[in-house]
Design an enzyme around this catalytic site. Sequence first.
Site, PDB file in Angstrom:
ATOM      1  N   LEU A 130      -7.662  44.051  17.368  1.00 22.21           N
ATOM      2  CA  LEU A 130      -7.579  43.027  18.406  1.00 22.21           C
ATOM      3  C   LEU A 130      -6.261  42.248  18.287  1.00 22.21           C
ATOM      4  CD1 LEU A 130      -8.825  41.161  20.625  1.00 22.21           C
ATOM      5  CD2 LEU A 130      -9.940  39.890  18.775  1.00 22.21           C
ATOM      6  N   SER A 137      -5.524  33.647  17.587  1.00 23.83           N
ATOM      7  CA  SER A 137      -6.710  32.924  18.068  1.00 23.83           C
ATOM      8  C   SER A 137      -6.890  33.073  19.580  1.00 23.83           C
ATOM      9  CB  SER A 137      -6.582  31.430  17.733  1.00 23.83           C
ATOM     10  OG  SER A 137      -6.346  31.262  16.358  1.00 23.83           O
ATOM     11  N   GLU A 365     -11.807  36.431  11.484  1.00 28.84           N
ATOM     12  CA  GLU A 365     -12.980  36.387  12.387  1.00 28.84           C
ATOM     13  C   GLU A 365     -13.075  35.043  13.101  1.00 28.84           C
ATOM     14  OE1 GLU A 365     -13.899  39.276  12.395  1.00 28.84           O
ATOM     15  OE2 GLU A 365     -13.640  39.967  10.348  1.00 28.84           O
ATOM     16  N   GLY A 366     -11.955  34.504  13.473  1.00 24.93           N
ATOM     17  CA  GLY A 366     -11.901  33.168  14.081  1.00 24.93           C
ATOM     18  C   GLY A 366     -11.633  32.163  12.970  1.00 24.93           C
ATOM     19  N   SER A 368     -11.041  28.521  10.936  1.00 24.79           N
ATOM     20  CA  SER A 368     -11.948  27.368  10.813  1.00 24.79           C
ATOM     21  C   SER A 368     -11.842  26.446  12.023  1.00 24.79           C
ATOM     22  CB  SER A 368     -11.626  26.576   9.538  1.00 24.79           C
ATOM     23  OG  SER A 368     -12.109  27.283   8.430  1.00 24.79           O
TER      24      SER A 368
HETATM   25  C1  LIG Z   1      -6.395  39.390   5.697  1.00 23.71           C
HETATM   26  C2  LIG Z   1      -6.499  39.429   7.187  1.00 23.71           C
HETATM   27  C3  LIG Z   1      -7.216  40.469   7.781  1.00 23.71           C
HETATM   28  C4  LIG Z   1      -7.285  40.549   9.170  1.00 23.71           C
HETATM   29  N1  LIG Z   1      -7.948  41.619   9.753  1.00 23.71           N
HETATM   30  C5  LIG Z   1      -7.932  41.759  11.095  1.00 23.71           C
HETATM   31  C6  LIG Z   1      -8.513  42.920  11.714  1.00 23.71           C
HETATM   32  O1  LIG Z   1      -9.070  43.801  11.042  1.00 23.71           O
HETATM   33  N2  LIG Z   1      -8.425  43.043  13.070  1.00 23.71           N
HETATM   34  C7  LIG Z   1      -7.815  42.092  13.849  1.00 23.71           C
HETATM   35  O2  LIG Z   1      -7.787  42.267  15.071  1.00 23.71           O
HETATM   36  N3  LIG Z   1      -7.265  40.986  13.290  1.00 23.71           N
HETATM   37  C8  LIG Z   1      -7.301  40.802  11.940  1.00 23.71           C
HETATM   38  N4  LIG Z   1      -6.734  39.690  11.360  1.00 23.71           N
HETATM   39  C9  LIG Z   1      -6.075  38.694  12.205  1.00 23.71           C
HETATM   40  C10 LIG Z   1      -6.934  37.443  12.345  1.00 23.71           C
HETATM   41  O3  LIG Z   1      -8.005  37.704  13.202  1.00 23.71           O
HETATM   42  C11 LIG Z   1      -6.031  36.325  12.854  1.00 23.71           C
HETATM   43  O4  LIG Z   1      -5.167  36.003  11.776  1.00 23.71           O
HETATM   44  C12 LIG Z   1      -6.801  35.108  13.327  1.00 23.71           C
HETATM   45  O5  LIG Z   1      -7.436  35.365  14.536  1.00 23.71           O
HETATM   46  C13 LIG Z   1      -5.899  33.884  13.502  1.00 23.71           C
HETATM   47  O6  LIG Z   1      -4.804  34.222  14.291  1.00 23.71           O
HETATM   48  P1  LIG Z   1      -3.299  33.901  13.786  1.00 23.71           P
HETATM   49  O7  LIG Z   1      -3.210  34.289  12.355  1.00 23.71           O
HETATM   50  O8  LIG Z   1      -2.386  34.535  14.734  1.00 23.71           O
HETATM   51  O9  LIG Z   1      -3.187  32.346  13.833  1.00 23.71           O
HETATM   52  P2  LIG Z   1      -2.863  31.477  15.145  1.00 23.71           P
HETATM   53  O10 LIG Z   1      -3.814  31.812  16.222  1.00 23.71           O
HETATM   54  O11 LIG Z   1      -1.414  31.527  15.435  1.00 23.71           O
HETATM   55  O12 LIG Z   1      -3.233  30.028  14.603  1.00 23.71           O
HETATM   56  C14 LIG Z   1      -2.420  29.333  13.655  1.00 23.71           C
HETATM   57  C15 LIG Z   1      -3.146  28.049  13.268  1.00 23.71           C
HETATM   58  O13 LIG Z   1      -3.385  27.269  14.435  1.00 23.71           O
HETATM   59  C16 LIG Z   1      -4.775  27.016  14.584  1.00 23.71           C
HETATM   60  N5  LIG Z   1      -5.127  27.063  15.999  1.00 23.71           N
HETATM   61  C17 LIG Z   1      -4.901  28.054  16.890  1.00 23.71           C
HETATM   62  N6  LIG Z   1      -5.424  27.742  18.079  1.00 23.71           N
HETATM   63  C18 LIG Z   1      -5.999  26.535  17.942  1.00 23.71           C
HETATM   64  C19 LIG Z   1      -6.724  25.660  18.815  1.00 23.71           C
HETATM   65  N7  LIG Z   1      -6.981  25.984  20.090  1.00 23.71           N
HETATM   66  N8  LIG Z   1      -7.166  24.478  18.321  1.00 23.71           N
HETATM   67  C20 LIG Z   1      -6.932  24.122  17.038  1.00 23.71           C
HETATM   68  N9  LIG Z   1      -6.248  24.901  16.168  1.00 23.71           N
HETATM   69  C21 LIG Z   1      -5.798  26.078  16.612  1.00 23.71           C
HETATM   70  C22 LIG Z   1      -5.476  28.104  13.806  1.00 23.71           C
HETATM   71  O14 LIG Z   1      -6.756  27.704  13.374  1.00 23.71           O
HETATM   72  C23 LIG Z   1      -4.520  28.301  12.650  1.00 23.71           C
HETATM   73  O15 LIG Z   1      -4.782  27.331  11.666  1.00 23.71           O
HETATM   74  C24 LIG Z   1      -6.664  39.566   9.963  1.00 23.71           C
HETATM   75  C25 LIG Z   1      -5.975  38.511   9.362  1.00 23.71           C
HETATM   76  C26 LIG Z   1      -5.889  38.440   7.990  1.00 23.71           C
HETATM   77  C27 LIG Z   1      -5.132  37.307   7.351  1.00 23.71           C
END
Ligand SMILES: Cc1cc2nc3c(=O)[nH]c(=O)nc-3n(C[C@H](O)[C@H](O)[C@H](O)COP(=O)(O)OP(=O)(O)OC[C@H]3O[C@@H](n4cnc5c(N)ncnc54)[C@H](O)[C@@H]3O)c2cc1C
Length: 390
Positions: A130, A137, A365-366, A368
């Site tokens: 995804l 996010s 998985e989303g 915190s």
């Molecule tokens: C070890 C690991 C394994 C993973 N495995 C998979 C996988 O198998 N498949 C897959 O598809 N993805 C995977 N992911 C990706 C993971 O789903 C994303 O990292 C996660 O959804 C957060 O997205 P981001 O890291 O781009 O952070 P961002 O979305 O850029 O967010 C950065 C920060 O801003 C905060 N934030 C963002 N939007 C808001 C809001 N509206 N309000 C308040 N705060 C907000 C977030 O909480 C975070 O603290 C993995 C990530 C990791 C680290």
Amino acid sequence: MNAGTVGLSADTEQEAIVKEAEAFVRNRIRPCVQLFQAEKGIPGSLIRELADHGYLAASLPREYGGLGLDPVYYGLFTEAFGKASPAVRSLLTVHTSLVSETLLRFCSPEQKSLWLPRLTSGQWIGAFALSEPDIGSDAKNIRTQWREEEGHYVLNGRKKWITYGDLADVFVVLAANNGKSTAFLVERTFDGVATRRVEGLMAGGDTYLAEIDLTEVKVPKGHVIGRMNGGFEYVVSTALDHGRYSIAWAGLAIAQEALDAMVTYSRSREQFGQRLSQFQLIRGMIGDAVTKVHAARALCLRAGELRRDRSPDAAIETTIAKYFTSKMAVEVVNDALQVHGANGITDQYPVAKLYREAKVLEIIEGSSQIQQEMISHYGLREYFKRGSKR
Ligand SMILES: Cc1cc2nc3c(=O)[nH]c(=O)nc-3n(C[C@H](O)[C@H](O)[C@H](O)COP(=O)(O)OP(=O)(O)OC[C@H]3O[C@@H](n4cnc5c(N)ncnc54)[C@H](O)[C@@H]3O)c2cc1C
């Protein structure tokens, strides 16, 4: 494996499966976890063994080669693996919870009878794709695109952070068209699919985390999962619900492991002529950790029971359990490391690795913050006292 044992009650049979899994973890996984890290992955032979025991499909029905564990027992099963090896538990999270359970829910009978036996038997390893380099996010706005051509769809885009992505044989890929996303089953052997490892990780270096490039990938029409344009609303939300349930138990597993280490160390290490466990400030941390772990366990079990009973509250209680356990795992591991002093930052004790692994659970998985958003929406609706001026 005695999953097919006749004459036992369902609970006794499920309990036996979990007990056998605990023994498997003790004998086949715990002795090898350092090796997984050194070799940057769990070996194919272990994946084969997991498949042979039915552990790659513990929550799937027997008719598709699963062990038929209900959500409560599947949670306990996940905890057993999560305590010893986040890498193996991650495989179960993506392969079983995110991919296989999602296909079970959304695929046609023909797709299920073709694909699920391959996944349950380990012939295929599945990953869930995804996230993208610029989209995390905000998953509704993925940039990977699909278009329709005669007889097939064509996908273009890049996925990132895909757990087991560098090993998987098949990917559930979300792609968009006109702002609506659709889920496709993409096989690694399709032309235009390329994966590469994401390196330099604080944790998860043994989970084949990968980027996936999709360049003019032709996907047969029969590889659409669920309905066209229903990728986010149906497939993603269901897959992440399954994933969150798995991560809730993963958080509990890490916290329980940290609590065990904290108590054990505090009872053997002496300073000022006394065991650490005799100092009030240390006992304060232990008391807090015990309370948090018990509370997390209660939330996980409650979510499991609601899922088993198909309650409409199951999804929100799963979200609450995931949010709470991942947060409290970070807190408990932090205190466990503190109790270990300098020894805690070495790889001779388990807490440094637990510390790194716990943090990841607050992101996947989303995050915190996204869980807080979802829970607060529920709270604002559920606890509003209409007509009250309080
Ligand atoms: C070890 C690991 C394994 C993973 N495995 C998979 C996988 O198998 N498949 C897959 O598809 N993805 C995977 N992911 C990706 C993971 O789903 C994303 O990292 C996660 O959804 C957060 O997205 P981001 O890291 O781009 O952070 P961002 O979305 O850029 O967010 C950065 C920060 O801003 C905060 N934030 C963002 N939007 C808001 C809001 N509206 N309000 C308040 N705060 C907000 C977030 O909480 C975070 O603290 C993995 C990530 C990791 C680290």
